[in-house]
Design an enzyme around this catalytic site. Structure first.
Site, PDB file in Angstrom:
ATOM      1  CD  GLU A 165      27.216 -13.775  -1.359  1.00  0.00           C
ATOM      2  OE1 GLU A 165      25.986 -13.569  -1.908  1.00  0.00           O
ATOM      3  OE2 GLU A 165      27.513 -13.793  -0.163  1.00  0.00           O
ATOM      4  NE  ARG A 202     -11.128 -29.354 -36.540  1.00  0.00           N
ATOM      5  CZ  ARG A 202     -12.143 -28.974 -35.782  1.00  0.00           C
ATOM      6  NH1 ARG A 202     -11.829 -28.259 -34.438  1.00  0.00           N
ATOM      7  NH2 ARG A 202     -13.118 -28.960 -35.762  1.00  0.00           N
ATOM      8  CB  CYS A 261      20.293 -19.898   0.243  1.00  0.00           C
ATOM      9  SG  CYS A 261      21.962 -18.667   0.101  1.00  0.00           S
ATOM     10  CB  SER A 287      24.706 -21.476   1.477  1.00  0.00           C
ATOM     11  OG  SER A 287      23.606 -21.253   0.968  1.00  0.00           O
ATOM     12  NE  ARG A 332      22.683 -12.795   3.785  1.00  0.00           N
ATOM     13  CZ  ARG A 332      22.043 -12.411   2.879  1.00  0.00           C
ATOM     14  NH1 ARG A 332      22.292 -12.938   1.642  1.00  0.00           N
ATOM     15  NH2 ARG A 332      20.982 -11.489   3.000  1.00  0.00           N
ATOM     16  NE  ARG A 379      16.183 -13.216   3.300  1.00  0.00           N
ATOM     17  CZ  ARG A 379      15.211 -13.788   2.451  1.00  0.00           C
ATOM     18  NH1 ARG A 379      15.493 -13.798   1.159  1.00  0.00           N
ATOM     19  NH2 ARG A 379      14.317 -14.185   2.821  1.00  0.00           N
ATOM     20  NE  ARG A 404      -7.585 -29.922 -26.188  1.00  0.00           N
ATOM     21  CZ  ARG A 404      -7.706 -28.799 -26.751  1.00  0.00           C
ATOM     22  NH1 ARG A 404      -6.710 -28.450 -27.655  1.00  0.00           N
ATOM     23  NH2 ARG A 404      -8.556 -28.157 -26.617  1.00  0.00           N
ATOM     24  CE  LYS A 436      -6.648 -29.970 -32.697  1.00  0.00           C
ATOM     25  NZ  LYS A 436      -7.244 -28.691 -33.190  1.00  0.00           N
ATOM     26  N   GLY A 467      -7.017 -22.346 -28.381  1.00  0.00           N
ATOM     27  CA  GLY A 467      -7.425 -21.337 -29.010  1.00  0.00           C
ATOM     28  C   GLY A 467      -6.571 -20.322 -29.649  1.00  0.00           C
ATOM     29  CG  MET A 484      -1.803 -21.521 -33.221  1.00  0.00           C
ATOM     30  SD  MET A 484      -0.256 -22.856 -33.703  1.00  0.00           S
ATOM     31  CE  MET A 484      -0.983 -24.069 -32.699  1.00  0.00           C
ATOM     32  CG  HIS A 526     -10.482 -18.299 -25.150  1.00  0.00           C
ATOM     33  ND1 HIS A 526     -10.293 -17.157 -24.578  1.00  0.00           N
ATOM     34  CD2 HIS A 526      -9.298 -18.793 -25.745  1.00  0.00           C
ATOM     35  CE1 HIS A 526      -8.834 -17.161 -24.617  1.00  0.00           C
ATOM     36  NE2 HIS A 526      -8.382 -17.896 -25.567  1.00  0.00           N
ATOM     37  N   GLY A 544      25.066 -18.606  -3.339  1.00  0.00           N
ATOM     38  CA  GLY A 544      24.130 -17.496  -3.135  1.00  0.00           C
ATOM     39  C   GLY A 544      23.807 -17.134  -4.711  1.00  0.00           C
ATOM     40  CE1 TYR A 572      20.718 -25.120   2.072  1.00  0.00           C
ATOM     41  CE2 TYR A 572      22.275 -26.641   2.592  1.00  0.00           C
ATOM     42  CZ  TYR A 572      22.104 -25.499   2.442  1.00  0.00           C
ATOM     43  OH  TYR A 572      22.835 -24.430   2.836  1.00  0.00           O
TER      44      TYR A 572
END
Length: 955
Positions: free
Chosen positions: A819, A158, A905, A838, A691, A635, A413, A88, A167, A169, A529, A840, A925
């Site tokens: 993993e 303010r 993944c 990959s 998997r 899976r 703003r 502000k 809203g 504060m 609000h 996990g 990826y």
């Protein structure tokens, strides 16, 4: 030298290079002397050097300054100083510099907020001194004196954080009034206006600074209106306000034991302190947690000369958006109230009027517009909004006041907007050449795209519309009626979908709004609000439903004479402002237009590809529609839970030897093959990573006595035998027990059946002309010996099937999940036998932190609240710890196999922060749930743009 040592040496060399470069006196590329020619040109550069020195001195002065003045076209701050001035304050300074009519004032910097807290709630003396000096400048600009009894200068106080926290504060208006200055204001204007302003100030000061509950004052005001037989504040007289002020003074004396402060300077310091305190209110803390705003930022305080929209019918106050914040359409859009102050518009106390015809959402009301009632002020407002949008190059949320015909701008703003609006505004502004395409891609928060992907109401479904209100925030919400924020949060924790119903919302309702599916209010407009916060959260909201009557004590709401109790189901349609009884079916929205264009731009710049986690052809088809470029995690265990095959799975587990186990697996083989055929067909040539069985076997068995008896009879064994088997496979810590590749080592026939099903399905699809790219993934590998043993098994099954399809070109690749920490630390050895990694990250985080994901919710929130960690490591990758394991694993793996394909993944694959981290590591990826695919595509594009900018030195 081993690959691991090479990586370590490389890292050490990098660190040594940094240290060498940092040594004083050492010549590097950056510190080496310039050529002689450049040296001879030095005299010509003397003036620029002096200019640079002067600029540096000015910058140092700004850094030391804590109070920044603005007014009369001059400002000590600018838009670039958001960290110091808050959003502000920075924008008030910038508008002043632009020549926009802004009431003069000053900003106390965000850094003082921390000083205030360190000093135990005391405003530093040097800040008070500089603030009074700035106040004197404001007095000169505005031509009034603060505390003057004949013509007083009044100010607003303010808050102003770096980012918008609407809203959350506190604000105090009309500060500087007391029993003497109010008479001077009355003489300069009129009595009713003066005492209306005084009662507003006393009420706000009592609430915000003295911390007296707001309803103590509001109830007295409602009683007064009832006594006078009026509905609106504007119908009360100056005498009414005088009497109310005396009652307010009594409340303050009774609640605090002290009279209302009459010294304007005491009022000022009290209000400044209250704004600093409001940074740490429960609602502000909740909002920061929801929006990810750091606690240490603090808030600035803006002290600004008051201008008045409540001096009569030639005055008004309003809020406007330079484009529609719900749809993104290029329409100037907003609301205003005549003879009112700013809080009246956002609080929903009176129904606001549209500023122009485009802002009318209910044509039946035919309310007069600002354009019609005050055409000159409206014309100037249009000129200013166009200038501000062009200057800031973004949709602006502006606040204005018209005092006796003169327009003043109180704030601008970047406006909160729905995801739909964010996408359209970004694309339109790029087409208008206000911003670049890369900037358009970076303008939309990736997480917000989920708002566009989830279902909306089925247009063909029957519905019972019971009420209409304002379409404050689009989308659909179905849930049980609740009337309090606490109840909304409590019920949502149990998984219940709720709709929060309120007369009007306040910042104290923030936690309930966040928990609810949607919000319905009886009062308030499009800029109330409820509307602003709901749009920012992506929540459906219907506001200003005038037919709605709420009885909090009875826990009921009444519409058109019919009563609905807490817990009954209603449906909201925020795009049209509809309230419906019961649950209305939903449909998945069609994506296109601006969304499709933005995603095309994103796909052109991103480097990281996006796959999906999908276990069924339906999930795969949904993900493809959202732009998935393959399956990163299929899976197979999810397929085992289907009712038509769980019996065979249990027979396999209960088998007393390889022969009976193989008979059960033979029943599963055609089922698994059919699953894979459907998935390959849905993905049509895109890579599919499957998997092999991962979870411990006990997950497939019953546990309660009732279930054990049911299952025992269905598979023709005794309950005692089944219970004994359940006990046999039970483990103390199953997530670190007999699961993943360990099942393949001890029960190789299970993995053999799955590989056979995968390759047979791939060959069958290839024979039908459907392209396939199967990738077989071995889970929970921690030792290279596990991988070599299981790879031999997998390769043997592949060759066995391909021998029956001699012309097939199917060539499955074999890889592993990383993993557990040991796999990351020995990734060079593992990469010798894997074509892809990959990560996990769900299990990698559990094993790296020694932390159960299922139990972490009991204490991790306190870790975040106490500042021990910044983020839940199961939501965003812990870059310093788990991320380091990912970096080591990737570098070691690629040191042995340079073209090693690397992806992720876990749940982190759909988290924008984690995606950015994966991009820095050079991942190929990420893989995420179908509805997160567009989120990941946009996040990957933003990461590419940001990292590209850093390489070019622009960021």
């Amino acid at each position: 030298m081993t690959a691991r040592k090479k990586v370590a040496a490389k890292t050490a060399a990098k660190m040594k290079k940094k240290k060498v470069a940092a040594k004083p006196g050492r010549k590097t590329a950056a510190t080496a002397k310039k050529p002689v020619l450049a040296k001879r040109a030095a005299p010509k550069r003397a003036a620029p050097k002096r200019a640079k020195k002067a600029a540096a001195g000015a910058a140092n002065a700004r850094n030391r300054r804590k109070v920044f003045f603005f007014g009369a076209g001059r400002a000590e701050g600018s838009a670039e100083m958001r960290e110091t001035l808050g959003g502000k304050g920075a924008n008030l300074a910038e508008m002043t510099r632009l020549g926009v009519p802004v009431p003069s004032g000053f900003t106390i910097s965000t850094g003082v907020c921390a000083e205030y807290n360190r000093a135990g709630g005391q405003i530093p003396d040097d800040v008070k001194r500089d603030a009074l000096a700035a106040l004197a400048k404001v007095e000169r600009v505005m031509g009034r004196k603060f505390g003057d009894v004949s013509d007083p200068l009044l100010v607003s106080v303010r808050s102003g954080a770096r980012v918008s926290m609407p809203g959350m504060m506190d604000t105090v208006l009309n500060l500087g009034l007391n029993d003497e200055t109010v008479r001077g204001l009355a003489a300069a204007a009129d009595e009713r206006f003066a005492y209306d302003s005084y009662r507003r100030f006393v009420q706000m000061y009592g609430d915000v600074v003295l911390e007296i509950p707001h309803d103590r004052f509001e109830s007295r005001l409602e009683d007064l209106k009832d006594d006078r037989g009026v509905d609106n504040d504007t119908e009360l007289t100056g005498g009414d306000w005088k009497n109310l002020i005396r009652e307010y003074f009594e409340i303050i004396q009774d609640q605090t034991g002290r009279p209302f402060p009459q010294d304007p300077h005491d009022q000022l310091w009290g209000a400044v302190a209250a704004v600093f305190r409001s940074w740490d209110t429960e609602r502000a803390i909740r909002y920061r947690q929801i929006e990810g705003i750091p606690e240490e930022w603090g808030t600035a305080v803006n002290v600004q000369a008051m201008v008045f929209g409540n001096m009569g019918d030639a005055c008004a106050t309003g809020v406007a958006f330079t484009r529609d914040p719900s749809t993104g359409e290029k329409n100037f859009y907003g609301e205003y109230l005549k003879n009112a102050q700013g809080e009246d518009v956002v609080a929903g106390i009176r129904t606001p009027q549209p500023i122009n015809k485009a802002s009318r959402k209910d044509d039946s009301k035919h309310l007069p517009t600002l354009e019609e009632e005050m055409p000159r002020a409206y014309k100037e407002l249009v000129r200013i909004y166009k200038r501000l949008e062009k200057h800031y190059r973004d949709m602006q949320d502006i606040e204005f006041t018209i005092q006796t015909g003169k327009l003043w701008m109180l704030q601008t703003r970047n406006g909160k907007r729905t995801a739909q609006a964010a996408v359209k505004i970004a694309v339109d502004m790029a087409k208008e050449r206000l911003i670049t395409r890369d900037e358009a891609v970076c303008r939309v928060a990736p997480d917000s795209l989920e708002q566009l992907l989830h279902p909306t109401l089925d247009p063909e479904a029957p519905r019972e519309i019971i009420a209409t209100g304002l379409p404050a925030s689009p989308g659909a919400a179905v849930g049980s009626i609740v009337f309090t924020a606490d109840e909304a949060e409590a019920r949502a924790r149990t998984g219940e979908r709720v709709v929060l119903v309120r007369i009007e919302t306040s910042p104290d309702d923030i936690h309930g709004m966040h928990a609810a599916e949607g919000i319905l209010t009886a009062r308030g407009g499009m800029t109330s609000h409820a509307a602003v916060v709901a749009r920012g959260m992506g929540k459906c909201c219907v506001a200003g439903c005038g037919m709605l009557r709420i009885d909090y004590a009875a826990g009921t709401m009444t519409i058109g004479g019919k009563t609905y109790k807490e817990g009954e189901t209603i449906t909201l349609e925020g795009s049209a402002g509809l309230v419906m009884h019961g649950a209305v079916p939903t449909v998945t929205p069609e994506l296109g237009g601006s969304f499709a264009e933005l995603m095309r731009w994103a796909d052109k710049v991103r480097k990281v590809r996006v796959r999906t986690n999908a276990d069924t052809p339906t999930d795969a088809a949904v993900a493809r529609r959202f732009g998935a470029e393959g399956i990163g995690l299929c899976r197979t265990e999810h397929m085992f839970f289907e009712p038509d095959r769980i019996l065979a799975v249990r027979q396999m587990i209960l088998a007393d030897g390889p022969g009976s186990r193989q008979r059960a697996l033979d029943k599963l083989l055609p089922m698994q093959r059919g699953d894979f055929e459907g998935i390959f067909e849905a993905m049509d040539g895109l890579p599919v990573t499957i998997r092999l069985l991962d979870p411990p076997l006990h997950e497939f068995l019953p546990h309660s006595d009732e279930d054990i008896h049911k299952v025992a009879s269905s598979i023709d064994v005794s309950a005692a035998a089944l219970r004994a088997k359940v006990e046999e496979v039970k483990e103390f810590n199953p997530m670190l027990g007999h699961r993943g590749c360990r099942l393949g080592v001890t029960f190789p026939e299970i993995y053999a059946m799955q590989v056979r099903a995968i390759v047979e399905a791939a060959c069958a699809m290839a024979d039908r002309g459907i392209r396939v790219q199967p990738e077989i993934m071995l889970p929970l590998i921690s030792h290279v010996g596990e991988l070599t043993r299981l790879r031999a098994l997998v390769e043997g099954e592949i060759q066995s099937v391909l021998a029956r399809f001699p012309r097939s070109q199917v060539r499955p690749s074999i890889g592993t999940m990383i993993e557990v920490p040991r796999a990351a630390l020995t990734a060079d050895r593992i990469a010798e036998h894997a074509e892809f990694f990959s990560f996990g990250t769900n299990d990698l985080t559990q094993t790296g932190y020694a932390l159960s994901r299922d139990d972490a919710g009991k204490f991790l929130p306190e870790y975040i609240e106490q500042g021990i960690i910044d983020d839940d490591p199961f939501v965003s990758v812990d870059e310093d710890g788990i991320g380091r394991l990912m970096q080591i694993g990737t570098e070691l793996g690629r040191s042995v196999r340079p073209k090693l394909k690397v992806g992720i993944c876990g749940e982190h694959g759909g988290d924008p922060k984690s995606i950015r981290f994966c991009a820095t590591l050079g991942f190929d990826y990420v893989s995420c749930s179908p509805f997160r695919v567009p989120v990941a595509r946009l996040a990957a594009a933003q990461a590419a743009i940001e990292l590209g900018d850093k390489k070019k030195g622009r960021a």
